[in-house]
Scaffold this motif. Sequence first.
Motif, short mmCIF file in Angstrom:
data_model
loop_
_atom_site.label_atom_id
_atom_site.label_comp_id
_atom_site.label_asym_id
_atom_site.label_seq_id
_atom_site.Cartn_x
_atom_site.Cartn_y
_atom_site.Cartn_z
N GLY A 125 0.79 -1.23 0.00
CA GLY A 125 0.00 0.00 0.00
C GLY A 125 0.82 1.27 0.00
O GLY A 125 0.30 2.35 -0.26
N LYS A 126 2.10 1.18 0.29
CA LYS A 126 2.99 2.36 0.29
C LYS A 126 3.49 2.61 -1.13
O LYS A 126 3.88 1.69 -1.83
CB LYS A 126 4.20 2.14 1.21
CG LYS A 126 3.85 1.88 2.65
CD LYS A 126 3.33 3.12 3.31
CE LYS A 126 2.99 2.86 4.76
NZ LYS A 126 2.34 4.02 5.36
N VAL A 127 3.49 3.87 -1.53
CA VAL A 127 4.07 4.24 -2.82
C VAL A 127 5.59 4.25 -2.64
O VAL A 127 6.13 5.05 -1.88
CB VAL A 127 3.57 5.62 -3.29
CG1 VAL A 127 4.31 6.07 -4.54
CG2 VAL A 127 2.06 5.58 -3.52
N ILE A 128 6.28 3.35 -3.34
CA ILE A 128 7.73 3.17 -3.16
C ILE A 128 8.47 3.82 -4.33
O ILE A 128 8.26 3.47 -5.48
CB ILE A 128 8.10 1.68 -3.05
CG1 ILE A 128 7.33 1.02 -1.91
CG2 ILE A 128 9.60 1.51 -2.88
CD1 ILE A 128 7.60 1.61 -0.54
N TRP A 129 9.36 4.75 -4.00
CA TRP A 129 10.14 5.49 -4.99
C TRP A 129 11.56 4.98 -5.14
O TRP A 129 12.18 5.15 -6.17
CB TRP A 129 10.20 6.97 -4.60
CG TRP A 129 8.94 7.71 -4.86
CD1 TRP A 129 7.84 7.78 -4.04
CD2 TRP A 129 8.63 8.48 -6.00
NE1 TRP A 129 6.89 8.55 -4.63
CE2 TRP A 129 7.34 9.01 -5.83
CE3 TRP A 129 9.33 8.79 -7.17
CZ2 TRP A 129 6.73 9.82 -6.78
CZ3 TRP A 129 8.73 9.61 -8.11
CH2 TRP A 129 7.44 10.11 -7.91
N SER A 130 12.11 4.38 -4.07
CA SER A 130 13.52 3.99 -4.11
C SER A 130 13.76 2.81 -3.18
O SER A 130 13.03 2.62 -2.20
CB SER A 130 14.42 5.17 -3.72
OG SER A 130 14.03 5.70 -2.45
N ILE A 131 14.80 2.03 -3.49
CA ILE A 131 15.17 0.87 -2.70
C ILE A 131 16.69 0.78 -2.69
O ILE A 131 17.35 1.06 -3.69
CB ILE A 131 14.59 -0.44 -3.29
CG1 ILE A 131 13.06 -0.39 -3.30
CG2 ILE A 131 15.08 -1.66 -2.52
CD1 ILE A 131 12.43 -1.54 -4.05
N GLY A 144 12.45 3.88 0.14
CA GLY A 144 12.02 5.26 0.21
C GLY A 144 10.61 5.36 -0.32
O GLY A 144 10.34 4.97 -1.45
N ALA A 145 9.73 5.85 0.50
CA ALA A 145 8.31 5.91 0.14
C ALA A 145 7.85 7.36 0.02
O ALA A 145 8.59 8.30 0.34
CB ALA A 145 7.49 5.18 1.20
N LEU A 170 11.40 14.82 4.51
CA LEU A 170 11.78 13.48 4.09
C LEU A 170 10.64 12.79 3.36
O LEU A 170 10.44 11.59 3.48
CB LEU A 170 12.20 12.64 5.31
CG LEU A 170 13.61 12.87 5.80
CD1 LEU A 170 13.86 12.12 7.09
CD2 LEU A 170 14.63 12.45 4.75
N GLN A 171 9.88 13.56 2.60
CA GLN A 171 8.76 13.00 1.85
C GLN A 171 8.65 13.71 0.51
O GLN A 171 8.63 14.93 0.49
CB GLN A 171 7.46 13.18 2.62
CG GLN A 171 7.47 12.50 3.96
CD GLN A 171 6.21 12.79 4.75
OE1 GLN A 171 5.23 13.30 4.23
NE2 GLN A 171 6.22 12.48 6.03
N PRO A 172 8.59 13.05 -0.59
CA PRO A 172 8.87 11.65 -0.82
C PRO A 172 10.38 11.40 -0.91
O PRO A 172 11.14 12.29 -1.25
CB PRO A 172 8.22 11.37 -2.17
CG PRO A 172 8.36 12.67 -2.91
CD PRO A 172 8.20 13.74 -1.84
N VAL A 173 10.79 10.17 -0.65
CA VAL A 173 12.20 9.79 -0.72
C VAL A 173 12.40 9.09 -2.06
O VAL A 173 12.03 7.93 -2.22
CB VAL A 173 12.60 8.90 0.47
CG1 VAL A 173 14.06 8.49 0.35
CG2 VAL A 173 12.35 9.62 1.78
N ALA A 188 19.46 9.95 1.83
CA ALA A 188 18.13 10.01 1.24
C ALA A 188 18.01 11.24 0.38
O ALA A 188 18.36 12.35 0.80
CB ALA A 188 17.07 10.04 2.34
N GLY A 189 17.51 11.06 -0.83
CA GLY A 189 17.26 12.17 -1.74
C GLY A 189 15.75 12.41 -1.85
O GLY A 189 14.97 11.47 -1.94
N THR A 190 15.39 13.67 -1.80
CA THR A 190 13.97 14.03 -1.88
C THR A 190 13.76 14.98 -3.06
O THR A 190 14.72 15.39 -3.71
CB THR A 190 13.48 14.71 -0.60
OG1 THR A 190 14.09 16.00 -0.49
CG2 THR A 190 13.81 13.88 0.64
#
Length: 192
Positions: A125-131, A144-145, A170-173, A188-190
Motif C-alpha cells: 500500500g505504500k508508494v515506493i520510490w527507491s530501494i 524510500g516511500a 523526508l517526503q517523498p524519498v 536520502a534524496g527528496t
Amino acid sequence: MDLYTVRAWVLLGLYILPSSGLAEWQCTGPFGGSADIIRVARSNPQLVVSAARNGLIHRSLDSGANWSRIPFTNEHGSILHALEIDPTDANRWYAGVEGGSERVSGVYLTIDGGQTWSRLSEIAGKVIWSIAVWQKDPNIVVAGAADGIYKSSDRGKTWARISPEANKALQPVVSLALDPLDPQVIYAGTTH
C-alpha cells in the motif's frame, strides 16, 4: 630535447588524450521502449536488467548481447520507480511500485530472477520510490516511500518506519544509498 619540444609534446598529448579516450557506444537493446532503470548483478556481472516506468522489464544473461522480456505483476497498471538486485543472490530482485490504488503500491519481490513476483505484505500500500540493499549484509533493505523511509533487517519480511512521520522534508524519498561501511548511515534524496 629543448623546452620548446617538450611544450609541443605536452600540448599534443593534451589534444589527443580526450579524443582517444572516448569509448565507442553501441546500442544493444532491448528495443521498443525506454530504459529508465538499468542494474547489473554484483554476484553475476553478465546479468543485466533493464526496466521501464510502465513495468516492462527485460533481462540479459550475456552482458547485454541478447535480451528477453520478464513478466511483471502489474505491468502497465502501475509505475515502476525502483528496481534493485540482491548483491549476493542474482535471482532476488526488489521492485518499488506506485499503483492507482493501495492494492497495487508497495515493494515486490522475486526470488527466481523475475519469473514470479509477490508483494511484501508489511509495506503493501505504500508508494515506493527507491530501494537500497546493503552490500555487506543483504538482510538490510531500505525503501524510500512517498511518506518516508522504511527499513527491513530480514530481507523484506518485516519493515519499520525509521523516519519521523512529521518530517515533511523526508517526503517523498526518491533515492537512497546505504553507507558501504555502516548501514546506520543512510543517504536520502527528496524532491525538495
